[in-house]
Design an enzyme around this catalytic site. Structure first.
Site, PDB file in Angstrom:
ATOM      1  N   VAL A 225     -12.054  22.601 -17.624  1.00 56.77           N
ATOM      2  CA  VAL A 225     -12.882  23.679 -18.183  1.00 56.77           C
ATOM      3  C   VAL A 225     -14.123  23.091 -18.853  1.00 56.77           C
ATOM      4  CG1 VAL A 225     -12.967  25.630 -19.771  1.00 56.77           C
ATOM      5  CG2 VAL A 225     -10.833  25.149 -18.547  1.00 56.77           C
ATOM      6  N   VAL A 303     -12.401  28.520 -26.681  1.00 56.93           N
ATOM      7  CA  VAL A 303     -11.594  29.178 -25.643  1.00 56.93           C
ATOM      8  C   VAL A 303     -10.426  28.270 -25.271  1.00 56.93           C
ATOM      9  CG1 VAL A 303     -13.309  30.708 -24.564  1.00 56.93           C
ATOM     10  CG2 VAL A 303     -13.111  28.367 -23.785  1.00 56.93           C
ATOM     11  N   ARG A 305      -7.403  26.532 -27.639  1.00 61.77           N
ATOM     12  CA  ARG A 305      -6.216  27.029 -28.333  1.00 61.77           C
ATOM     13  C   ARG A 305      -6.557  27.212 -29.808  1.00 61.77           C
ATOM     14  NH1 ARG A 305      -4.703  28.542 -24.407  1.00 61.77           N
ATOM     15  NH2 ARG A 305      -2.754  28.243 -23.274  1.00 61.77           N
ATOM     16  N   GLU A 334      -1.172  34.860 -32.237  1.00 61.65           N
ATOM     17  CA  GLU A 334      -1.775  35.893 -31.376  1.00 61.65           C
ATOM     18  C   GLU A 334      -0.845  37.084 -31.226  1.00 61.65           C
ATOM     19  OE1 GLU A 334      -3.095  34.013 -27.760  1.00 61.65           O
ATOM     20  OE2 GLU A 334      -4.594  32.840 -28.815  1.00 61.65           O
ATOM     21  N   HIS A 353      -7.820  36.595 -26.196  1.00 59.86           N
ATOM     22  CA  HIS A 353      -7.342  35.586 -25.247  1.00 59.86           C
ATOM     23  C   HIS A 353      -7.590  36.040 -23.791  1.00 59.86           C
ATOM     24  CE1 HIS A 353      -4.246  32.108 -24.811  1.00 59.86           C
ATOM     25  NE2 HIS A 353      -5.092  32.105 -23.794  1.00 59.86           N
TER      26      HIS A 353
END
Ligand SMILES: NC(=O)c1ccc[n+]([C@@H]2O[C@H](COP(=O)([O-])OP(=O)(O)OC[C@H]3O[C@@H](n4cnc5c(N)ncnc54)[C@H](O)[C@@H]3O)[C@@H](O)[C@H]2O)c1
Ligand SMILES: O=C(O)[C@H](O)COP(=O)(O)O
Length: 632
Positions: A225, A303, A305, A334, A353
């Site tokens: 990523v 983006v 954790r 979350e 998320h």
């Protein structure tokens, strides 16, 4: 009596390496639908008995569900409590989750050994207790590539949205404000008599943003990523630096990114984008101390954790003006609690998320060509369904998280040696006299190939399986072999012998020696005092070629009787006729001796287990000095 070599055995089922599968019986090969870069084994076991059951505990794309249904019973049960999950799991062979389900030790314990595979439909496996999975011999696979682009695009979306106050400005325009309250008639008795007038808010000066062009972006974690974010940020005209202690500098250089130290990244960045996994060493990596090292007015995107940021420290850093803004897709808990100061802070942009949540990432195949490169991407649902079905069939998964990934071509070559390794382990441990604890095992691999060209993890796991399974109730596979050995205090050391000659075959022989033990078959003890067995692969079939100091040659199929006798004429006939009279078929026979008419060891392969009476009669043959029956 059949005393000649048998044809090579049928293909080895890879279920032996992976969690055992009751569904596999035969092996066939077929090509995959698409050519994938991941190296998977195209050897598949056709199921014959009951179908396995796969529990899908979080929403998975239809394409993946359909694929699973071709092979398994699929139970889609979402939003299970931990208790419900633990109850259901004992009836399931595989479990598929996303980031919202905690697969804890309790889940593995509750499965009572039935759970063979956990599939994480995404990248992060921080919600799966990997140690517990490994201890229970449960394979964990993930879908590491399918959502990369989605996550990178979300990172860029948050970066731009934050810089230009998109969500705040949007909320403001939509909410509008009361501009006036007036009374339509003269009498005003109650507040409800007032009529309110609303107007759109149009706060153009309040939401002046900052530009991205020319600013420095520090990408923390230059993996899949992170590097895609870097590539896209370069396209926006940003100066991109990255920090990743494990990333190769040339990969960064190739896209015009400089790898820098952690402190340099913090000190120079106008924007910081987080892309590392949550591990013990990255937990709360942004904290009071590290925020203090940042440039005043820095902006942060996460983006990755939630746990990589100390959220209380971020609140303080916002209040102190160190951090001007943050954009967060992920949180420590979350969804975050209702009183979360971060979520209610106007300077913080939040999403629930959503990084991986695009139609393309979840279910379909996308191909994009452009200045971001060529991306062929398979949906998470398909990627994980293929991995789980493959693992249930006994394939070695290319995306295994807690087992070695062995390329298909290496596997194909090692296959007969894998079988040999397990059988040598089984033989060696059965030669030990009761009461001698096995603590130290030395494995020697002799090969004409350079040591770096031989991956022994698979062989070591199978020797461990062979050593442990005959003497315990533990099921050992590639996933839990090293753990099980360690837990039992079994030390396995490995040595390689480099031979001269052509390195066509990966191995010439494997030798297993167990030190500091007594043997129930004294001839198995070598000159140096260890129980020793050695084997080779001949025409694709594993053979035992040495026991102690005696050279033998017997194909390792069925079971084995080892006899030591004084070398003399007629011995093969005598033992053979006892077995014949007892209706035991001999598959292979060989005699190794020190010298004519001296001590000799006879190795006899048998198809059926001989009765106690047959073994007693062999022991009573006058020239037989000792014998042992070994199950393979
Ligand atoms: N928000 C979402 O929906 C979403 C979607 C996909 C991925 N993710 C998360 O993004 C993160 C990255 O995913 P990926 O697919 O790129 O993984 P990856 O494994 O390809 O990359 C992670 C990189 O982090 C590096 N790293 C490890 N420790 C580090 C440290 N201490 N400092 C700096 N770098 C470090 C690794 O060397 C690796 O290059 C993961 O946490 C993943 O769970 C989130
Ligand atoms: O690690 C990941 O793959 C992402 O965080 C996606 O998580 P999700 O599958 O719950 O969307």
């Amino acid at each position: 009596m059949a005393a000649s070599a048998k044809p090579p055995t049928a293909s080895l089922s890879w279920n032996k390496l992976l969690p055992s599968s009751p569904f596999a019986t035969a092996l066939v090969s077929f090509p995959r639908r698409r050519n994938r870069s991941a190296k998977t084994v195209f050897v598949v076991a056709v199921s014959s008995g009951a179908k396995p059951t796969v529990l899908v505990a979080e929403k998975l794309g239809e394409a993946g569900i359909s694929l699973l249904k071709e092979f398994a019973n699929v139970d889609c049960s979402y939003n299970l409590t931990q208790e419900e999950l633990c109850t259901k799991i004992s009836l399931c062979d595989a479990l598929i989750v996303r980031s919202g389900t905690k697969v804890t030790r309790d889940v593995f314990e509750a499965s009572s050994g039935r759970l063979k595979v956990v599939g994480r439909a995404g990248v992060g496996i921080d919600n799966v207790d990997l140690a517990a999975a490994t201890e229970h011999g449960c394979l964990v696979v993930n879908a590491p590539t399918a959502n990369t682009i989605a996550a990178a695009e979300h990172g860029i979306a948050l970066l731009a949205a934050m810089a230009r106050n998109i969500s705040q400005a949007s909320e403001s325009v939509k909410a509008g404000s009361v501009v006036k309250a007036f009374c339509p008639s003269a009498k005003v008795k109650f507040v409800s008599d007032l009529v309110y007038s609303f107007a759109r808010k149009w706060q153009r000066s309040k939401y002046v943003g900052v530009s991205l062009v020319g600013k420095t972006l520090a990408v923390m974690g230059f993996g899949k990523v992170g590097s895609e974010v870097a590539r896209r940020a370069k396209g926006l005209g940003m100066h991109v630096i990255a920090h990743d202690p494990y990333a190769p500098a040339d990969r960064a250089r190739a896209i015009g990114v400089e790898l820098v130290s952690f402190d340099e990244a913090l000190a120079t960045a106008d924007f910081i984008s987080l892309h590392m996994p949550l591990t013990a060493s990255t937990s709360k990596v942004l904290n009071d101390e590290t925020f203090a090292k940042m440039k005043k007015g820095v902006r942060i995107v996460n983006v990755a954790r939630g746990g990589v940021i100390d959220e209380e420290a971020l609140v303080k850093a916002l209040d102190a003006g160190i951090v001007a803004q943050a954009a967060l897709d992920v949180f420590t808990v979350e969804p975050p609690p209702t009183d979360s100061k971060l979520v209610s802070d106007e300077r913080v942009t939040v999403t629930p998320h959503l990084g991986a949540s695009t139609m393309e990432a979840q279910t379909s195949v996308i191909t994009s060509v452009g200045n971001v490169g060529v991306v062929v991407q398979e949906g998470v649902a398909i990627e994980i369904a293929e991995a789980v079905v493959g693992a249930l069939r006994g394939e070695l998964a290319a995306t295994a998280v807690n087992a070695p990934m062995v390329p298909a071509e290496v596997l194909a070559e090692l296959k007969p040696f894998v079988e040999l390794a397990e059988k040598l382990g089984r033989l060696a441990v059965q030669l030990i006299a009761g009461g001698s604890g096995v603590k130290s095992v030395k494995v020697t691999y002799a090969s004409a190939r350079a040591p770096d060209d031989l991956d022994t993890r698979l062989l070591r796991a199978m020797i461990t399986k062979g050593l442990i399974e005959p003497i315990s109730s533990v099921f050992v596979n590639l996933v839990n072999a090293d753990f099980t050995a360690k837990q039992r205090g079994l030390r396995i050391s490995e040595e390689r012998i480099l031979l001269d000659g052509s390195p066509e075959s990966p191995l010439e022989f494997i030798q297993v020696q167990i030190a500091n033990v007594e043997s129930k078959f004294a001839s198995a003890i070598s000159e140096s005092g260890e129980v020793k067995v050695e084997g080779k692969v001949k025409d694709g079939v594993p053979h035992l070629t040495k026991v102690g100091s005696f050279e033998v040659d017997v194909s390792l199929e069925g079971s084995l009787i080892l006899c030591r006798q004084v070398d003399q004429p007629g011995m093969i006939g005598k033992v053979g006729s006892v077995l014949g009279e007892e209706n035991v078929n001999v598959s292979f026979m060989s005699v190794g001796r020190i010298a004519p008419r001296k001590q000799a060891v006879m190795a006899i392969g048998v198809d059926e287990p001989p009765s106690k009476d047959a073994l007693k009669r062999i022991g009573e043959i006058p020239a037989v000095e000792e014998f042992v029956y070994l199950k393979l």
